[in-house]
Design a protein around this motif. Structure first.
Motif, mmCIF file in Angstrom:
data_model
loop_
_atom_site.group_PDB
_atom_site.id
_atom_site.type_symbol
_atom_site.label_atom_id
_atom_site.label_comp_id
_atom_site.label_asym_id
_atom_site.label_seq_id
_atom_site.Cartn_x
_atom_site.Cartn_y
_atom_site.Cartn_z
ATOM 1 N N ALA A 1 0.823 -1.211 0.000
ATOM 2 C CA ALA A 1 0.000 0.000 0.000
ATOM 3 C C ALA A 1 0.855 1.258 0.000
ATOM 4 O O ALA A 1 0.418 2.312 -0.488
ATOM 5 N N SER A 2 2.057 1.168 0.524
ATOM 6 C CA SER A 2 2.961 2.321 0.554
ATOM 7 C C SER A 2 3.694 2.496 -0.766
ATOM 8 O O SER A 2 4.025 3.618 -1.162
ATOM 9 N N PRO B 1 0.160 1.346 -4.650
ATOM 10 C CA PRO B 1 -1.190 0.884 -4.321
ATOM 11 C C PRO B 1 -2.110 0.731 -5.528
ATOM 12 O O PRO B 1 -3.033 -0.082 -5.505
ATOM 13 N N HIS C 1 -3.110 -2.634 -7.056
ATOM 14 C CA HIS C 1 -3.990 -3.530 -6.315
ATOM 15 C C HIS C 1 -5.427 -3.021 -6.378
ATOM 16 O O HIS C 1 -5.702 -1.884 -6.017
ATOM 17 N N LEU D 1 -2.872 3.844 6.288
ATOM 18 C CA LEU D 1 -2.053 2.636 6.382
ATOM 19 C C LEU D 1 -2.315 1.871 7.670
ATOM 20 O O LEU D 1 -2.076 0.652 7.723
ATOM 21 N N TYR E 1 -4.158 -1.443 7.707
ATOM 22 C CA TYR E 1 -3.527 -2.707 7.349
ATOM 23 C C TYR E 1 -2.722 -3.313 8.494
ATOM 24 O O TYR E 1 -2.090 -4.362 8.317
ATOM 25 N N TRP F 1 -8.666 -4.722 -1.344
ATOM 26 C CA TRP F 1 -7.753 -4.285 -2.392
ATOM 27 C C TRP F 1 -6.505 -5.174 -2.468
ATOM 28 O O TRP F 1 -5.875 -5.264 -3.519
ATOM 29 N N PHE F 2 -6.173 -5.843 -1.375
ATOM 30 C CA PHE F 2 -4.895 -6.551 -1.301
ATOM 31 C C PHE F 2 -5.072 -8.068 -1.188
ATOM 32 O O PHE F 2 -4.343 -8.743 -0.474
#
Length: 232
Positions: free
Chosen positions: A66-67, A70, A73, A118, A121, A172-173
């Motif tokens: 995500a960092s 992103p 995804h 973030l 997560y 998303w992941f």
């Protein structure tokens, strides 16, 4: 805890204490939640409970993804509309503005907003995370079934004195999750759920979204809503 209290005291907690939650308590919550109704008793949900090193590795991998990039995804289902409309748009805005105001994050502080995003997560530091999936071969009705199951988890957790946060952000992941969990190819990642003890000192946990008045979403036909029985 009376079921009314469990429902009304449920909220999205975004900072948890490190206090452990036993596997027996999690097992009890899921066993109760599994009494959720489902069409033809299909019971379409599946849950992966993560804690300890497994949780840390999963969270670390998703935070890194995500960092870094992103946009690579994307979820496998559309949670939000492509075009917002009222009153949903205004409710969404109030939710976002209210949360960041509680955290003391200015609207133009993109870095602080990203750091807060973030934290999704890491399950907001909750010691236990749940990953909920649905078999993609099923149809739209099964989304309703899983939704009722998820609500049961949130309410059953409150009955145990715990709090939760349902997190669609994990959808998303799903590719990252598959690297860490034994998910079948047919499974679609719907959401994560943070589970643990609320940090009562965290300002974000004092933010509670409002709910529309009954008159805004319900209408009664052929019944007298002014009369209440003695048992009511």
């Amino acid at each position: 805890m009376h079921v009314d209290e469990a429902i009304s005291s449920r909220k999205s907690v975004r900072r948890f204490l490190p206090t452990p939650v036993s596997a027996d308590v999690v097992r009890h919550i899921l066993e109760v939640a599994a009494r959720a109704p489902s069409g033809n008793n299909v019971q379409p949900w599946r849950v992966y409970v993560v804690g300890g090193e497994c949780r840390d590795k999963l969270c670390g991998a998703i935070v890194e993804a995500a960092s870094g990039d992103p946009d690579r995804h994307q979820p496998e289902y559309a949670y939000y509309p492509t075009s917002w409309f009222e009153p949903c748009l205004e409710r969404r805005r109030r939710c976002g503005f209210g949360l960041y105001a509680a955290l003391g994050i200015a609207r133009d502080d993109k870095d602080a907003r990203q750091r807060q995003m973030l934290r999704n997560y890491t399950f907001f530091d909750a010691p236990v995370g749940l990953i909920v999936t649905l078999d993609r071969r099923l149809n739209t009705g099964s989304f309703m079934d899983v939704g009722m199951f998820i609500q049961n988890i949130l309410v059953a957790a409150r009955a145990q004195g715990l709090h939760t946060c349902a997190q669609a952000a994990f959808a998303w992941f799903h590719k990252i999750a598959r690297e860490h969990l034994p998910m079948a190819a047919s499974e679609m990642l719907l959401c994560g759920i943070a589970l643990g003890h609320e940090d009562p000192e965290a300002p974000e946990n004092a933010f509670i979204t409002e709910r529309a008045d009954l008159s805004e979403f319900a209408s009664f036909h052929g019944c007298d809503v002014t009369a209440r029985s003695d048992a009511a």
